[in-house]
Design a protein around this motif. Sequence first.
Motif, PDB file in Angstrom:
ATOM      1  N   VAL A  64       0.992  -1.432  -0.176  1.00  0.00           N
ATOM      2  CA  VAL A  64      -0.047   0.235  -0.092  1.00  0.00           C
ATOM      3  C   VAL A  64       0.904   0.877  -0.231  1.00  0.00           C
ATOM      4  N   CYS A  65       0.926   2.073  -1.057  1.00  0.00           N
ATOM      5  CA  CYS A  65       1.515   3.169  -0.736  1.00  0.00           C
ATOM      6  C   CYS A  65       0.745   4.505  -1.792  1.00  0.00           C
ATOM      7  N   VAL A  66       1.002   5.399  -1.007  1.00  0.00           N
ATOM      8  CA  VAL A  66       0.249   6.533  -1.115  1.00  0.00           C
ATOM      9  C   VAL A  66       1.184   7.344  -2.506  1.00  0.00           C
ATOM     10  N   ALA A  67       3.187   7.448  -2.741  1.00  0.00           N
ATOM     11  CA  ALA A  67       3.788   8.260  -3.208  1.00  0.00           C
ATOM     12  C   ALA A  67       3.039   7.865  -5.298  1.00  0.00           C
ATOM     13  N   LYS A  68       2.523   6.209  -5.283  1.00  0.00           N
ATOM     14  CA  LYS A  68       2.188   6.754  -6.852  1.00  0.00           C
ATOM     15  C   LYS A  68       3.515   6.809  -8.034  1.00  0.00           C
ATOM     16  N   CYS A  69       4.755   6.290  -8.087  1.00  0.00           N
ATOM     17  CA  CYS A  69       5.461   7.090  -8.942  1.00  0.00           C
ATOM     18  C   CYS A  69       5.112   5.769 -10.211  1.00  0.00           C
ATOM     19  N   ASN A  70       5.296   6.815 -11.124  1.00  0.00           N
ATOM     20  CA  ASN A  70       5.073   5.992 -12.250  1.00  0.00           C
ATOM     21  C   ASN A  70       5.101   4.869 -13.198  1.00  0.00           C
ATOM     22  N   PHE A  71       6.928   4.969 -12.382  1.00  0.00           N
ATOM     23  CA  PHE A  71       7.197   4.103 -13.040  1.00  0.00           C
ATOM     24  C   PHE A  71       7.374   2.702 -11.999  1.00  0.00           C
ATOM     25  N   CYS A  72       5.898   2.428 -10.715  1.00  0.00           N
ATOM     26  CA  CYS A  72       6.004   1.401 -10.190  1.00  0.00           C
ATOM     27  C   CYS A  72       5.089   0.446 -10.379  1.00  0.00           C
ATOM     28  N   ALA A  73       5.324  -0.862 -10.775  1.00  0.00           N
ATOM     29  CA  ALA A  73       3.984  -1.714 -11.004  1.00  0.00           C
ATOM     30  C   ALA A  73       3.615  -2.357  -9.870  1.00  0.00           C
ATOM     31  N   PHE A  74       4.527  -2.139  -8.308  1.00  0.00           N
ATOM     32  CA  PHE A  74       3.837  -2.936  -7.273  1.00  0.00           C
ATOM     33  C   PHE A  74       2.666  -2.420  -6.213  1.00  0.00           C
ATOM     34  N   TYR A  75       3.138  -1.316  -6.366  1.00  0.00           N
ATOM     35  CA  TYR A  75       1.976  -0.509  -5.232  1.00  0.00           C
ATOM     36  C   TYR A  75       0.649  -0.896  -5.666  1.00  0.00           C
ATOM     37  N   ARG A  76       0.138  -0.410  -4.659  1.00  0.00           N
ATOM     38  CA  ARG A  76      -1.421  -0.413  -4.502  1.00  0.00           C
ATOM     39  C   ARG A  76      -2.486   0.620  -3.893  1.00  0.00           C
ATOM     40  N   GLY A 110       8.992  -1.380   2.087  1.00  0.00           N
ATOM     41  CA  GLY A 110       7.532  -1.354   1.772  1.00  0.00           C
ATOM     42  C   GLY A 110       7.155   0.080   0.753  1.00  0.00           C
ATOM     43  N   GLY A 111       5.696  -0.342   0.559  1.00  0.00           N
ATOM     44  CA  GLY A 111       5.150   1.145   0.209  1.00  0.00           C
ATOM     45  C   GLY A 111       4.567   1.747   1.072  1.00  0.00           C
ATOM     46  N   HIS A 112       4.228   3.163   0.653  1.00  0.00           N
ATOM     47  CA  HIS A 112       3.747   4.609   1.807  1.00  0.00           C
ATOM     48  C   HIS A 112       2.814   4.122   2.363  1.00  0.00           C
ATOM     49  N   ASN A 113       2.900   3.556   3.484  1.00  0.00           N
ATOM     50  CA  ASN A 113       1.587   3.162   4.169  1.00  0.00           C
ATOM     51  C   ASN A 113       1.017   3.892   5.105  1.00  0.00           C
ATOM     52  N   GLY A 191       8.196  14.327  -5.250  1.00  0.00           N
ATOM     53  CA  GLY A 191       6.848  14.387  -3.973  1.00  0.00           C
ATOM     54  C   GLY A 191       8.281  13.601  -2.920  1.00  0.00           C
ATOM     55  N   LYS A 192       8.432  12.459  -2.617  1.00  0.00           N
ATOM     56  CA  LYS A 192       8.477  11.393  -2.063  1.00  0.00           C
ATOM     57  C   LYS A 192       9.705  11.555  -1.599  1.00  0.00           C
ATOM     58  N   ALA A 193      10.402  12.178  -2.266  1.00  0.00           N
ATOM     59  CA  ALA A 193      12.078  12.874  -1.633  1.00  0.00           C
ATOM     60  C   ALA A 193      13.205  12.738  -3.064  1.00  0.00           C
TER      61      ALA A 193
HETATM   62  S1  SF4 Z   1       6.441   1.152  -3.397  1.00  0.00           S
HETATM   63 FE1  SF4 Z   1       7.660   3.005  -3.452  1.00  0.00          FE
HETATM   64  S2  SF4 Z   1       8.069   2.342  -5.920  1.00  0.00           S
HETATM   65 FE2  SF4 Z   1       6.135   2.137  -5.619  1.00  0.00          FE
HETATM   66  S3  SF4 Z   1       5.234   3.713  -5.881  1.00  0.00           S
HETATM   67 FE3  SF4 Z   1       5.782   3.349  -3.956  1.00  0.00          FE
HETATM   68  S4  SF4 Z   1       7.707   4.875  -2.665  1.00  0.00           S
HETATM   69 FE4  SF4 Z   1       7.168   4.153  -5.238  1.00  0.00          FE
END
Ligand code: SF4
Length: 420
Positions: A64-76, A110-113, A191-193
């Motif tokens: 679970v992540c609020v950062a939403k990087c556009n290169f990431c397929a992992f987050y929800r 992990g994600g930014h939960n 935004g995340k860093a």
């Molecule tokens: S899990 Fe990491 S890479 Fe993926 S959207 Fe979140 S911060 Fe970005």
Amino acid sequence: MPSMTDLVEKVRAGERVSADEALELYRFAPTPVLGQLADEIRGRKHPAGVVTYIIDRNVNYTNVCVAKCNFCAFYRDVGSPEGYVLGFDELFRKIDETIAVGGVQLLLQGGHNPDLPLSWYEDLFRAVKERYPTFKLHALSPPEVIHLSRLSQLSVPAIIDRLIAAGLDSIPGGGAEILVDRVRQQLHCYGKATSDEWLDVMRHAHRAGLRTTATMMYGTVETDAERIEHMVRLRDLQDETGGFTAFITWSFQPDHTELGAERLITEATGVDYLRTLAMSRIVLDNFDNLQASWVTQGGKVGQLSLAYGANDMGSVMIEENVVRAAGASYCMDELEIVRNIEDAGFRAKRRSMHYEVLGDPICYERDVPRMLELASAREAGDTHVPQELRFYPARSRAGKKERDDMQDELQNGRIAGLQN
Ligand code: SF4
């Protein structure tokens, strides 16, 4: 600008190259020449002909992540039915399995939960250290530390001090992508860093006595000059602190990502990887260790990396979720890593988080079960919510509702064995 011949001689003589000189080499030196230069530097830094690897487990405690990087397929997204948080029991079981095959650490990211407060991490780290006092926690990349700093309204140094007190041993260099803010803005990870914020976390970590790694993900929207700028920024910080143990670079994995779909970016080639690795060996003259990224490049290019400046085959890994989500699913167990190292003409040795040699391969001493695919965070279809989460305040609306529901279930006697 010196001629190419003079530049090659300059590197051979062990002199530092400027950003402009590095760019000239990166753009115009023939690939075998770059490989030869990088190999010579590796040989000078590691004359014993040893290539190391670590047995550990790459665990992602939440997607679970609020950062939403556009290169990431992992987050929800927060509230997604596919979002998960691993329970302490699940993490202990993963550590037990890791120790059983000779593993010495978790790489835990992990994600930014927003629904995991600092106390969750502190309790987890303390619990791990109580159960497994010598097991190492290589955990929480700089953007995760920054996320915790914002969530807790505490400074980055304060967060690092608290995590160290709870058991943090080292910070992995994830989330660096390219340390140039123009690129970070386009990757939606500014935004995340920002670049300076990422470097500042590492600066504070090194000052607090931690050793950390550094990474670079290339092959998105950056220029060659920006790849070199990234390396030079890392070299400058290493001059200042000496705190980096290693550098790892890999190419963007485009499958199932927003960026890959929008800009039709295809994965960088093997030659691009080997040239970039060799350049990092040349530019990062104050880094001792370079890892081969077999998990993104596959075993064969991973093995070739040992002729292009790498002196470490990374990790046996056991588990992987992030790269697999973006379409790459390579697997190498200890036997396969050792075979690749030896076939390339080196001696294989197990190492620690700090790159100290721990010994010969475990598979020399006893039969190790073959591992034909890497484990994932959870079995498919397992959507359970760990019961201990109800002790931790959530920030999101969905998280608050989930915690309230858990309390209701408890009061109605549907959760057994937990007392307030
Ligand atoms: S899990 Fe990491 S890479 Fe993926 S959207 Fe979140 S911060 Fe970005």
